[in-house]
Design an enzyme around this catalytic site. Structure first.
Site, short mmCIF file in Angstrom:
data_model
loop_
_atom_site.label_atom_id
_atom_site.label_comp_id
_atom_site.label_asym_id
_atom_site.label_seq_id
_atom_site.Cartn_x
_atom_site.Cartn_y
_atom_site.Cartn_z
N MET A 23 37.63 37.38 -15.38
CA MET A 23 36.52 38.17 -15.87
C MET A 23 35.24 37.35 -15.87
O MET A 23 35.21 36.18 -15.51
CB MET A 23 36.83 38.68 -17.28
CG MET A 23 38.02 39.62 -17.34
SD MET A 23 38.25 40.26 -19.00
CE MET A 23 39.76 41.19 -18.77
N CYS A 24 34.17 38.02 -16.31
CA CYS A 24 32.87 37.36 -16.41
C CYS A 24 32.83 36.48 -17.65
O CYS A 24 33.78 36.39 -18.41
CB CYS A 24 31.76 38.41 -16.48
SG CYS A 24 31.83 39.62 -15.13
N GLN A 25 31.71 35.81 -17.84
CA GLN A 25 31.51 34.97 -19.01
C GLN A 25 30.20 35.36 -19.69
O GLN A 25 29.20 35.66 -19.03
CB GLN A 25 31.45 33.49 -18.61
CG GLN A 25 32.77 32.94 -18.09
CD GLN A 25 33.56 32.22 -19.15
OE1 GLN A 25 33.03 31.43 -19.91
NE2 GLN A 25 34.84 32.51 -19.22
N VAL A 100 27.46 35.14 -16.48
CA VAL A 100 27.86 34.77 -15.13
C VAL A 100 28.96 35.74 -14.72
O VAL A 100 29.86 36.06 -15.49
CB VAL A 100 28.32 33.30 -14.99
CG1 VAL A 100 27.13 32.36 -15.15
CG2 VAL A 100 29.42 32.95 -15.99
N ASN A 130 31.68 41.77 -20.45
CA ASN A 130 32.80 41.07 -19.85
C ASN A 130 34.03 41.95 -20.03
O ASN A 130 34.40 42.26 -21.16
CB ASN A 130 32.98 39.70 -20.54
CG ASN A 130 34.33 39.07 -20.26
OD1 ASN A 130 35.09 39.51 -19.42
ND2 ASN A 130 34.64 38.03 -21.01
#
Length: 280
Positions: A23-25, A100, A130
């Site tokens: 996943m994203c951060q 990110v 996220n």
């Protein structure tokens, strides 16, 4: 400011976190006074293609009064010339949201890059997500419409739409928090929904799977990044009245005590503290 910059170290992930890595951060700061975010942003951007594989775009938004500065890029944060520029820019604010991206829904394009922004009640709102929402197609019937293709932006537009329907004008932070708590189950039913949201007055953080926070305040101590060998002694650069809440998907530093959110927990931060005043 006491600092040391050496070679980059690989970051150690918690055991069993393979799904979370995909996943994203998220990174958020909520502060009592305008605070320099360069230390946190330096470690965080390394996760966008250097110490981790979240290389499908990045962005950061920070408030200056009621104004907002937004920087987004579909290139990786670790190698972006714009991120290099921000290393030299005075990133000072009381509310900051950064992201990110590891793309799951929507192509790697600028319009799909977080954070997203909208105007409501004469204020900028910033949102980053996220997670992964399956088959999420909410009915959007007001002026809040997605520009890109992501489930994240659709969720943001729906939240803004429903907040606007629930309140004729800007309510206080506690009332907004109650409304968000009522709305969230309708989105959580579709999947994981970790998010950060701010209107420059407060910062809301919701945990679906993983989120951590800490409070930096007097007496300040030294902190060392997990993604780069850089230590800052915050006692050298802060005053007793300074205070910052740092919210992140996985801890940024190796020698500070981070508190994990409970799954399903929504916290709102004001002046560098959770609204209920707890610090741990």
């Amino acid at each position: 400011m006491g600092t040391a910059r050496l070679a980059t170290r690989p970051r150690q992930w918690p055991q069993g976190s393979d799904t979370l890595q995909a996943m994203c951060q998220l990174l958020g700061l909520n502060c009592a006074t305008p605070t320099d975010a360069n230390f946190s942003f330096t470690g965080f951007r390394r996760r966008g293609g250097a110490t981790d594989h979240h290389a499908d775009g990045w962005g950061i938004a920070f408030f200056e009064g009621k104004g907002l500065r937004l920087f987004v890029d579909h290139d990786s944060a670790a190698h972006s010339p714009m991120a290099d520029f921000l290393r030299r820019y005075p990133l000072k604010s009381t509310n900051i949201i950064a992201h990110v991206r590891k793309a799951t829904v929507g192509a790697v394009k600028l319009e799909n890059t977080h954070p997203f922004t909208r105007e409501l009640w004469g204020r900028h709102w910033v949102f980053a997500h996220n997670g992964d929402l399956k088959d999420y197609r909410p009915h959007l019937h007001s002026h809040f419409r997605p520009v890109g293709e992501t489930d994240s932006e659709r969720a943001f537009c729906w939240l803004m739409q429903e907040l606007a329907k629930s309140h004729a004008g800007l309510p206080d932070v506690r009332e907004l928090t109650l409304t968000l708590q009522e709305l969230l189950p309708q989105i959580r039913a579709h999947g994981s929904f970790n998010f950060l949201l701010s209107n420059g007055e407060a910062l809301w953080a919701h945990c679906s799977t993983q989120l951590h926070y800490l409070i930096r305040q007097h007496p300040f101590a030294a902190a060392t990044l997990m993604d780069e060998d850089w230590t800052v002694n915050f006692a050298d650069i802060n005053q007793p009245g300074d205070r910052a809440a740092v919210i992140v998907t996985t801890p940024l530093t190796r020698n500070e005590t981070w508190t994990a959110f409970a799954p399903g927990e929504l916290k709102v931060f004001v002046d560098g503290l959770p609204l209920n005043g707890e610090t741990s």
